[in-house]
Enzyme design. Structure first.
Site, mmCIF file in Angstrom:
data_model
loop_
_atom_site.group_PDB
_atom_site.id
_atom_site.type_symbol
_atom_site.label_atom_id
_atom_site.label_comp_id
_atom_site.label_asym_id
_atom_site.label_seq_id
_atom_site.Cartn_x
_atom_site.Cartn_y
_atom_site.Cartn_z
ATOM 1 N N THR A 149 0.845 -1.192 0.000
ATOM 2 C CA THR A 149 0.000 0.000 0.000
ATOM 3 C C THR A 149 0.884 1.246 0.000
ATOM 4 O OG1 THR A 149 -1.588 -1.235 1.339
ATOM 5 C CG2 THR A 149 -1.895 1.142 1.204
ATOM 6 N N THR A 150 0.444 2.282 -0.695
ATOM 7 C CA THR A 150 1.176 3.551 -0.696
ATOM 8 C C THR A 150 0.291 4.645 -0.105
ATOM 9 O OG1 THR A 150 0.459 4.041 -2.960
ATOM 10 C CG2 THR A 150 2.575 2.906 -2.695
ATOM 11 N N ASN A 169 6.502 0.212 -5.379
ATOM 12 C CA ASN A 169 6.174 -0.667 -6.495
ATOM 13 C C ASN A 169 7.004 -1.941 -6.374
ATOM 14 O OD1 ASN A 169 6.010 -1.838 -9.227
ATOM 15 N ND2 ASN A 169 5.002 0.088 -9.749
ATOM 16 N N HIS A 186 -2.946 5.825 -13.880
ATOM 17 C CA HIS A 186 -3.457 4.679 -13.132
ATOM 18 C C HIS A 186 -4.976 4.613 -13.245
ATOM 19 C CE1 HIS A 186 0.546 4.647 -11.207
ATOM 20 N NE2 HIS A 186 0.275 3.390 -10.931
ATOM 21 N N LYS A 199 -7.763 4.727 -8.007
ATOM 22 C CA LYS A 199 -6.553 4.855 -7.192
ATOM 23 C C LYS A 199 -6.651 6.109 -6.339
ATOM 24 C CE LYS A 199 -1.484 4.869 -7.392
ATOM 25 N NZ LYS A 199 -1.364 3.826 -6.352
ATOM 26 N N THR A 225 4.912 5.368 -6.939
ATOM 27 C CA THR A 225 5.963 5.063 -7.910
ATOM 28 C C THR A 225 6.456 6.323 -8.603
ATOM 29 O OG1 THR A 225 4.999 2.876 -8.278
ATOM 30 C CG2 THR A 225 6.527 3.696 -9.949
#
Length: 226
Positions: A78-79, A104, A136, A140, A147
């Protein structure tokens, strides 16, 4: 290994599938089964060799506090939560846990980051301007993507490279670094055709982390994966 997968979205489902293909026992925990991290009790966590989180920026912080406090080994795909990275790093170190995070988990993206550093170092000061574009899927949550921010960091020799973010349909992920001069244009591109590359990298990362403690960035260890 017994792997706990947190998150039952498209990537989480694929992570579970890849882990099973690689011979691991898998348990998937979705948001409804784990409200506020309530399912992550010490006895439950003790039943797994590693956990892989592909949830949301909000949920991942709650999950990490529970997992790391109990000495778990956690891969974080997860970001959007890196404002809390120092706190989670400190918790992992205090509890002798293991945490491996990355913006990533595609090995191809890691190579792109390396090439981005080389390209901007070679071309900075030679009349080039630089730009990053990322695309994306429409759902998102974070923009720019983690990334893209990592790519911006990798291209640091060119200064603060601007990022353009697009959210369209079900796009899996497209990242481009452009160098443009009056004479020519160079474009470094990574395009994901599916989420499988992310899933495979995350499972291989969990295999690597299972016997270790400490905190690691995927960029620093991806060449050690088997």
């Amino acid at each position: 290994m017994r792997i706990l997968v947190l998150g039952h979205g498209k990537t989480g489902k694929l992570v579970a599938e890849v882990a099973h293909e690689r011979g691991h026992g898998v348990h998937v925990l979705d948001a409804k089964e784990n409200p506020g991290g309530a399912a992550l009790t010490a006895p439950f966590i003790a039943g797994f060799d590693a956990a892989i989180d592909f949830t949301t920026p909000q949920a991942v912080q709650t999950n990490l506090r529970a997992l790391l406090a109990n000495g778990a080994k956690v891969v974080v795909g997860t970001t959007g939560w890196y404002d809390s990275l120092k706190d989670m790093r400190d918790l992992a170190q205090r509890r002798n846990a293991g945490m491996l995070y990355g913006t990533n988990f595609s090995v191809g993206v890691q190579l792109m980051l390396q090439l981005a550093t080389e390209m901007t170092s070679a071309l900075s000061g030679a009349g080039y301007t630089f730009a990053i574009e990322e695309t994306h899927h429409a759902t998102k949550l974070d923009a720019p993507s983690g990334t893209a921010l990592t790519l911006q960091q990798a291209a640091g020799a060119a200064g603060q490279v601007p990022i353009t973010s697009k959210r369209e349909g079900d796009a899996t992920g497209l990242h481009m670094l452009e160098a443009r001069s009056d004479a020519d244009r160079i474009v470094l591109t990574h395009e994901s055709f599916s989420r499988r590359g992310f899933a495979e990298g995350a499972v291989r990362a969990a295999e690597w982390l299972a016997g270790r403690t400490g905190v690691y960035d995927f960029r620093d260890i991806y060449t050690q994966l088997k």
